[in-house]
Design an enzyme around this catalytic site. Structure first.
Site, PDB file in Angstrom:
ATOM      1  CE  LYS A 193       1.769   2.412  -2.433  1.00  0.00           C
ATOM      2  NZ  LYS A 193       0.662   1.833  -3.194  1.00  0.00           N
TER       3      LYS A 193
HETATM    4  N1  PDD Z   1      -1.827   2.920  -3.510  1.00  0.00           N
HETATM    5  N2  PDD Z   1      -3.867  -1.142  -1.207  1.00  0.00           N
HETATM    6  C1  PDD Z   1      -3.137  -1.039  -2.324  1.00  0.00           C
HETATM    7  C2  PDD Z   1      -2.889  -2.280  -3.129  1.00  0.00           C
HETATM    8  C3  PDD Z   1      -2.628   0.209  -2.730  1.00  0.00           C
HETATM    9  O1  PDD Z   1      -1.911   0.310  -3.845  1.00  0.00           O
HETATM   10  C4  PDD Z   1      -2.905   1.355  -1.945  1.00  0.00           C
HETATM   11  C5  PDD Z   1      -2.404   2.717  -2.288  1.00  0.00           C
HETATM   12  C6  PDD Z   1      -3.668   1.208  -0.777  1.00  0.00           C
HETATM   13  C7  PDD Z   1      -3.962   2.374   0.129  1.00  0.00           C
HETATM   14  O2  PDD Z   1      -2.809   2.779   0.823  1.00  0.00           O
HETATM   15  P1  PDD Z   1      -2.588   4.264   1.347  1.00  0.00           P
HETATM   16  O3  PDD Z   1      -3.765   4.592   2.181  1.00  0.00           O
HETATM   17  O4  PDD Z   1      -1.339   4.169   2.150  1.00  0.00           O
HETATM   18  O5  PDD Z   1      -2.474   5.171   0.167  1.00  0.00           O
HETATM   19  C8  PDD Z   1      -4.121  -0.060  -0.440  1.00  0.00           C
HETATM   20  C9  PDD Z   1      -1.312   4.187  -3.923  1.00  0.00           C
HETATM   21  C10 PDD Z   1      -2.056   5.352  -3.436  1.00  0.00           C
HETATM   22  C11 PDD Z   1      -1.193   4.213  -5.414  1.00  0.00           C
HETATM   23  O6  PDD Z   1      -0.762   3.224  -5.943  1.00  0.00           O
HETATM   24  O7  PDD Z   1      -1.494   5.215  -6.024  1.00  0.00           O
END
Ligand code: PDD
Length: 301
Positions: free
Chosen positions: A160
């Protein structure tokens, strides 16, 4: 206590600051190159949800971009909780949104990561804002966009990172087409994920989501949903999917820490199933909330 210890508080390298005093150098590599990693976490009942899983993923992201984290998990956890406390949202009857960013820091301008002197940590704690009630009741539209998800061999989507241009351009295309979220494909035309969400479909009562080797971020919410499905006896599998699987699904939804389970009722202007929020989705929303310790109260909060 901070002077403006209400609502939004920012922690930089362990110092709690009001937003107007929270600054980072323009020479920071996070600003210059997107050379950073991050996590988005929310609270339930004032407590950060799945904090351990988020910190594990942060460590994974750091490893994937060869960034040495400045703190161990215990310190990150303490700093996050202190920042949440200082923002005092729960006292005001609100939950908290937390964004944790670690950048490689600054140094002589140049791409070489070895130029970075020391990583910087930023924790932003502010009131949580969820999508509108209307989004949950009617579901949202997604667009299968032409912008491909970056290949794991390029920038691994499992990390991320602060480099979100790929996702940003995908979202722009979706928004230009009137959709709420983009669904990106890989180079072989298979479904990967949304710009900031994971994607699930329901077919014949069974839940399916692309596997982690589809080149996706392994969402913390995604993992909790796969467990919640077991709680309520819904069969779940991780399989490669094509755009037609999404278009021909009975139900679909996207997931993320802030949005939880957000129903998808249209794909590229066409209804998914009956074009309404389906019963499996509703069952999973309730099962997910059970796992947060804050059952659904109709307000999504
Ligand atoms: N983003 N895929 C991507 C590319 C993401 O950026 C995110 C979350 C998810 C979902 O992940 P999680 O369930 O751990 O939040 C999947 C965060 C929430 C954001 O950028 O705001």
């Amino acid at each position: 206590m901070l002077r403006s210890a209400m609502g939004t508080v920012i922690n930089i390298d362990g110092r709690l600051l009001p937003p107007e005093e929270a600054t980072i150098s323009v020479l920071d590599r996070g600003f210059l190159y997107g050379d950073s990693i991050y996590e988005v976490i929310r609270t339930y009942g004032g407590r950060p949800f799945e904090l351990d899983a988020h910190l594990d993923r942060l460590e994974g992201s750091a490893g994937l971009i060869a960034l040495t984290l400045p703190w161990d998990k215990k310190r990150f956890s303490e700093e996050i909780q202190e920042t949440i406390r200082a923002s005092a949202n729960i006292e005001a009857g609100r939950e908290t949104y937390v964004r944790l960013v670690v950048t490689r820091g600054s140094g002589e301008i140049g791409l070489d990561p070895a130029l970075a002197v020391k990583p910087r940590t930023v924790i932003i704690s502010r009131p949580l804002v969820m999508p509108s009630k209307e989004c949950y009741e009617s579901g949202v539209e997604v667009a299968v966009v032409s912008v491909q998800r970056v290949a794991p061999e390029a920038i691994n989507p499992a990390a991320k990172t602060g480099n979100y241009l790929n996702n940003l351009l995908a979202l722009k295309e979706a928004r230009d087409r009137g959709a709420y979220e983009a669904v990106m494909l890989d180079g072989k035309g298979r479904l990967t994920e949304g710009s900031t969400s994971n994607v699930f479909i329901v077919k014949d009562g069974k839940l399916v989501t692309p596997p982690t080797d589809a080149g996706i971020l392994e969402g913390v919410t995604r993992r909790v949903i796969l467990l919640a499905a077991q709680d309520v006896d819904i069969a779940a599998s991780q399989l490669h999917l094509e755009p037609d699987d999404l278009r021909e699904a009975d139900e679909a939804f996207i997931t993320s820490s802030i949005r939880e389970i957000l129903p998808v009722t249209r794909v590229d202007g066409e209804p998914v199933g009956e074009g309404r929020v389906g019963s499996v989705t509703k069952k999973l929303q309730a099962a997910f909330r059970e796992r947060t310790g804050v059952p659904v109260d109709g307000e999504g909060f």
